[in-house]
Design an enzyme around this catalytic site. Sequence first.
Site, PDB file in Angstrom:
ATOM      1  N   CYS A 260       0.784  -1.243   0.175  1.00 45.54           N
ATOM      2  CA  CYS A 260      -0.084   0.047   0.045  1.00 45.54           C
ATOM      3  C   CYS A 260       0.978   1.285   0.129  1.00 45.54           C
ATOM      4  O   CYS A 260       1.985   1.228   0.513  1.00 45.54           O
ATOM      5  CB  CYS A 260      -0.869   0.221   1.267  1.00 45.54           C
ATOM      6  SG  CYS A 260      -2.060  -1.155   1.391  1.00 45.54           S
TER       7      CYS A 260
ATOM      8  N   GLU B 168      15.742 -17.428 -11.256  1.00 45.05           N
ATOM      9  CA  GLU B 168      15.401 -16.000 -11.753  1.00 45.05           C
ATOM     10  C   GLU B 168      14.634 -15.837 -12.935  1.00 45.05           C
ATOM     11  O   GLU B 168      13.572 -15.347 -12.995  1.00 45.05           O
ATOM     12  CB  GLU B 168      16.602 -15.102 -11.562  1.00 45.05           C
ATOM     13  CG  GLU B 168      16.279 -13.710 -11.645  1.00 45.05           C
ATOM     14  CD  GLU B 168      15.491 -12.945 -10.832  1.00 45.05           C
ATOM     15  OE1 GLU B 168      14.678 -13.703  -9.852  1.00 45.05           O
ATOM     16  OE2 GLU B 168      14.902 -11.880 -11.125  1.00 45.05           O
TER      17      GLU B 168
ATOM     18  N   TRP C 270      -2.931  -2.528  -1.718  1.00 43.38           N
ATOM     19  CA  TRP C 270      -2.849  -3.995  -1.892  1.00 43.38           C
ATOM     20  C   TRP C 270      -3.421  -4.572  -0.817  1.00 43.38           C
ATOM     21  O   TRP C 270      -3.005  -4.400   0.289  1.00 43.38           O
ATOM     22  CB  TRP C 270      -1.217  -4.299  -1.877  1.00 43.38           C
ATOM     23  CG  TRP C 270      -0.819  -5.763  -2.403  1.00 43.38           C
ATOM     24  CD1 TRP C 270      -0.722  -5.941  -3.583  1.00 43.38           C
ATOM     25  CD2 TRP C 270      -0.863  -6.835  -1.626  1.00 43.38           C
ATOM     26  NE1 TRP C 270      -0.404  -7.348  -3.739  1.00 43.38           N
ATOM     27  CE2 TRP C 270      -0.383  -7.827  -2.389  1.00 43.38           C
ATOM     28  CE3 TRP C 270      -0.876  -6.967   0.087  1.00 43.38           C
ATOM     29  CZ2 TRP C 270      -0.421  -9.249  -1.829  1.00 43.38           C
ATOM     30  CZ3 TRP C 270      -0.711  -8.399   0.320  1.00 43.38           C
ATOM     31  CH2 TRP C 270      -0.286  -9.458  -0.646  1.00 43.38           C
TER      32      TRP C 270
ATOM     33  N   LYS D  36      11.057 -14.589 -13.401  1.00 44.65           N
ATOM     34  CA  LYS D  36      10.705 -13.280 -14.311  1.00 44.65           C
ATOM     35  C   LYS D  36       9.378 -13.817 -14.875  1.00 44.65           C
ATOM     36  O   LYS D  36       8.526 -13.023 -15.274  1.00 44.65           O
ATOM     37  CB  LYS D  36      11.649 -12.809 -15.085  1.00 44.65           C
ATOM     38  CG  LYS D  36      12.992 -12.243 -14.354  1.00 44.65           C
ATOM     39  CD  LYS D  36      12.736 -10.861 -13.845  1.00 44.65           C
ATOM     40  CE  LYS D  36      12.034 -10.705 -12.810  1.00 44.65           C
ATOM     41  NZ  LYS D  36      12.638 -10.783 -11.358  1.00 44.65           N
TER      42      LYS D  36
ATOM     43  N   ARG E 252       3.520  -0.216  -5.192  1.00 42.46           N
ATOM     44  CA  ARG E 252       3.352  -0.783  -3.861  1.00 42.46           C
ATOM     45  C   ARG E 252       2.230  -1.549  -3.812  1.00 42.46           C
ATOM     46  O   ARG E 252       1.498  -2.226  -2.601  1.00 42.46           O
ATOM     47  CB  ARG E 252       3.344   0.149  -2.543  1.00 42.46           C
ATOM     48  CG  ARG E 252       4.745   0.979  -2.426  1.00 42.46           C
ATOM     49  CD  ARG E 252       4.576   1.883  -1.546  1.00 42.46           C
ATOM     50  NE  ARG E 252       4.416   1.363  -0.110  1.00 42.46           N
ATOM     51  CZ  ARG E 252       5.545   0.954   0.470  1.00 42.46           C
ATOM     52  NH1 ARG E 252       6.899   1.323   0.055  1.00 42.46           N
ATOM     53  NH2 ARG E 252       5.557   0.542   1.599  1.00 42.46           N
TER      54      ARG E 252
ATOM     55  N   ASN F  91      -1.252   1.850   5.672  1.00 44.58           N
ATOM     56  CA  ASN F  91      -0.410   0.692   5.262  1.00 44.58           C
ATOM     57  C   ASN F  91       0.135  -0.136   6.336  1.00 44.58           C
ATOM     58  O   ASN F  91       0.572   0.237   7.395  1.00 44.58           O
ATOM     59  CB  ASN F  91       0.735   1.297   4.655  1.00 44.58           C
ATOM     60  CG  ASN F  91       2.030   0.410   4.133  1.00 44.58           C
ATOM     61  OD1 ASN F  91       3.028   0.708   4.150  1.00 44.58           O
ATOM     62  ND2 ASN F  91       1.528  -0.777   3.862  1.00 44.58           N
ATOM     63  N   GLY F  92      -0.295  -1.504   6.139  1.00 46.44           N
ATOM     64  CA  GLY F  92       0.211  -2.252   7.238  1.00 46.44           C
ATOM     65  C   GLY F  92      -1.017  -3.265   7.802  1.00 46.44           C
ATOM     66  O   GLY F  92      -2.019  -3.376   7.126  1.00 46.44           O
TER      67      GLY F  92
ATOM     68  N   GLU G  28       6.327 -14.070 -13.385  1.00 45.74           N
ATOM     69  CA  GLU G  28       5.347 -12.944 -12.488  1.00 45.74           C
ATOM     70  C   GLU G  28       4.947 -11.998 -13.735  1.00 45.74           C
ATOM     71  O   GLU G  28       3.925 -11.315 -13.307  1.00 45.74           O
ATOM     72  CB  GLU G  28       6.347 -12.264 -11.738  1.00 45.74           C
ATOM     73  CG  GLU G  28       7.853 -11.858 -12.077  1.00 45.74           C
ATOM     74  CD  GLU G  28       8.591 -11.483 -10.835  1.00 45.74           C
ATOM     75  OE1 GLU G  28       7.937 -11.177  -9.713  1.00 45.74           O
ATOM     76  OE2 GLU G  28       9.719 -10.956 -11.145  1.00 45.74           O
TER      77      GLU G  28
ATOM     78  N   HIS H 209      15.242 -36.207 -12.734  1.00 49.29           N
ATOM     79  CA  HIS H 209      14.589 -36.553 -11.547  1.00 49.29           C
ATOM     80  C   HIS H 209      13.276 -36.414 -11.388  1.00 49.29           C
ATOM     81  O   HIS H 209      12.633 -36.093 -10.207  1.00 49.29           O
ATOM     82  CB  HIS H 209      15.443 -36.538 -10.135  1.00 49.29           C
ATOM     83  CG  HIS H 209      16.630 -36.897 -10.195  1.00 49.29           C
ATOM     84  ND1 HIS H 209      16.859 -38.235 -10.016  1.00 49.29           N
ATOM     85  CD2 HIS H 209      17.752 -36.407 -10.445  1.00 49.29           C
ATOM     86  CE1 HIS H 209      18.315 -38.433 -10.081  1.00 49.29           C
ATOM     87  NE2 HIS H 209      18.938 -37.064 -10.288  1.00 49.29           N
TER      88      HIS H 209
ATOM     89  N   LYS I 128       5.700  -4.250  -5.150  1.00 54.05           N
ATOM     90  CA  LYS I 128       7.071  -4.406  -5.145  1.00 54.05           C
ATOM     91  C   LYS I 128       7.615  -4.267  -3.851  1.00 54.05           C
ATOM     92  O   LYS I 128       8.587  -4.951  -3.395  1.00 54.05           O
ATOM     93  CB  LYS I 128       7.742  -3.248  -5.759  1.00 54.05           C
ATOM     94  CG  LYS I 128       8.998  -3.303  -6.074  1.00 54.05           C
ATOM     95  CD  LYS I 128       9.445  -2.389  -7.222  1.00 54.05           C
ATOM     96  CE  LYS I 128      10.915  -2.534  -7.505  1.00 54.05           C
ATOM     97  NZ  LYS I 128      11.144  -3.874  -8.202  1.00 54.05           N
TER      98      LYS I 128
HETATM   99  C1  G6P Z   1       8.324  -8.837  -3.892  1.00 51.52           C
HETATM  100  C2  G6P Z   1       8.608  -8.362  -5.255  1.00 51.52           C
HETATM  101  C3  G6P Z   1       9.960  -9.035  -5.777  1.00 51.52           C
HETATM  102  C4  G6P Z   1      10.979  -8.827  -4.518  1.00 51.52           C
HETATM  103  C5  G6P Z   1      10.492  -9.590  -3.424  1.00 51.52           C
HETATM  104  C6  G6P Z   1      11.420  -9.130  -2.334  1.00 51.52           C
HETATM  105  O1  G6P Z   1       7.683  -9.984  -4.109  1.00 51.52           O
HETATM  106  O2  G6P Z   1       7.705  -8.298  -6.363  1.00 51.52           O
HETATM  107  O3  G6P Z   1      10.542  -8.451  -7.127  1.00 51.52           O
HETATM  108  O4  G6P Z   1      12.178  -9.679  -5.052  1.00 51.52           O
HETATM  109  O5  G6P Z   1       9.127  -8.724  -2.948  1.00 51.52           O
HETATM  110  O6  G6P Z   1      11.630  -7.861  -1.910  1.00 51.52           O
HETATM  111  P1  G6P Z   1      12.878  -7.030  -1.476  1.00 51.52           P
HETATM  112  O7  G6P Z   1      12.582  -5.560  -1.563  1.00 51.52           O
HETATM  113  O8  G6P Z   1      13.114  -7.523  -0.221  1.00 51.52           O
HETATM  114  O9  G6P Z   1      14.011  -7.364  -2.434  1.00 51.52           O
END
Ligand code: G6P
Length: 612
Positions: A2, A485, A73, A489, A27, A99-100, A492, A508, A607
Amino acid sequence: MCGIVGYIGKRQAYPILIKGLKRLEYRGYDSAGVALLNGDLKTYKCVGKVSDLEKHTEGKDVQGSIGIGHTRWATHGEPNDINAHPHYSESKNLAIIHNGIIENYAPLKEEMMSRGHKFISDTDTEVLVHLIEDIQQNEKVDLEEAVRIALNEVHGAYAIVIISKENNDRLICARKGSPMVIGIGEKEFFIASDATPIVEYTKNVIYMDDEEIAVVTLDGQLSVKTIKNQTKTPYIQKLEMKLEQLEKGGYEHFMLKEIYEQPRSIHDTMRGRINAERGLIKLGGLIEYESKIVNADRIIIVACGTSWHAALVAEYLFEDLARIPVEVEYASEFRYRNPIITEKDVVIAISQSGETADTLAAIELAKQKGATIFGVCNVIGSSIPRASHAGAYTHAGPEIGVASTKAFTSQVTVLALMALQIAHSKGTITESRYHQLLNELENIPEKVKEVLKADNLIREIAYEFKDSANFLYLGRGYNFPVALEGALKLKEISYIHAEGYPAAEMKHGPIALIDEQMPVVFLCNNQSAYEKIVSNVQEVKARKGRVISIVEQGDKEVKKLSEYSIEIPSTEEPFSALLSSIPLQLLAYHIAVMRGCNVDQPRNLAKSVTVE
Ligand code: G6P
């Protein structure tokens, strides 16, 4: 998660709030809303993005020089108009953005309902604003004191801003566990979850600490006290952020801009910290604690998401170069399994935002047990660096796209610098190897530029595979975390199911998935396990899988077996992730764009994950 903003001063608040909310949309973007004070206290809110809120307010009265805004969010209550913030108190004299999570909202709500309070939303937030008004009325205290008493009654995390029709010359804000910054202008204040909505108005900011309440007034007064009623002297800092960093600069999406920024962001991460000619590495944050790390029995790395993948690369780096055993942990799992931590442990927390709730809680736990905490974060002044004993910023610049790209390569760069510095101090690598690696690290930004030249080819590959239902990503050694990774990507941002696996583990299980429909992305730019990976490619080919490979320039064997090959410059193996991750970012990006997905704001994600 948020995003929250607030403005008080002489300007019209609405445009400042809207612009600020757009910056904070990373956010969360389930709903958006504003409250404005102009004699009356008006709120406008709706499900959807900030642009939907703009449409919703078209033609309506949005006057007022005091206002608050929120982008949500969803946690408690589905994303809809009613659950959108701001929320009114019972009398509608107060409105709040939050937020929280207020964890004990249910008993508080029940108690207030038994005393006649009526709630319209399903949120925990509405309970808090009712509680504040209830205290104000029953205990006959002023608004600030009511906020203070209420915050002593709630459990959980909050960053809140309160606007009041009766106290129409002020905003009251508070934080615990969720970030909040106050920008100080000329008789005006800007409040936000991070500094991005503030940077164009003022460079003077205060990062609030946990359990602090601040009151900002129309006549330019600012006061800060704790929820235990102790007065605090605010510490004003200068923002280093530049406005251009927050704009798309001609790119179609932030994600693409951030992918293309990597030669510069990796360079910025190393700037002033490495001098290959003189054989020097100096990470300022390491100095005081270097001997602690050098003598550590083990290093524990905690992180989430993409940062967790950077942690896996770091595991290879620290073990390979500095010969220190490393354990990589999902922060969320680490906290709840009664981990064994001692004073001899060094815990590295990796986080782009510096605010991830699980990572923050994991380091608090490790701190209580006496471990030394080292933060590797991107956002300056965020909570994790402040909770750490020492650390190093990644200096990648603001990352706006929700899918992390340049933050990952900058994290790996900082961790490579750390591993090299420690390896050099410990004498676990030879002097000549140290110089060789230092030289190569300095060459990485130029090599990243080379990798980016494959963009047109990657777009072609994306076109060919954009309708695939599944993807497999395989790599070995330093490239195993890159496979994870790459798969993350794609998942997501394009919503295609993808799995990353160690290439040799494929047989396996995942090998059962392979047929003529299955794209398999192979990371083959390893020198050490090259022959092994060629065999893995053969195994996939034998089952008619469609091979896309990342290979070193001049490769022959894997290229012959691949339907598509992306050639990248060769590098020292410990740095291979810095190059091989980039084609995978571009592949995910182009596929997502071709599938019509919102690349910068993928569904359900945010994010900065400030809830557990
Ligand atoms: C969220 C974001 C990711 C990020 C993760 C950890 O899931 O969408 O892109 O890698 O949080 O966030 P941080 O800010 O701790 O790297």
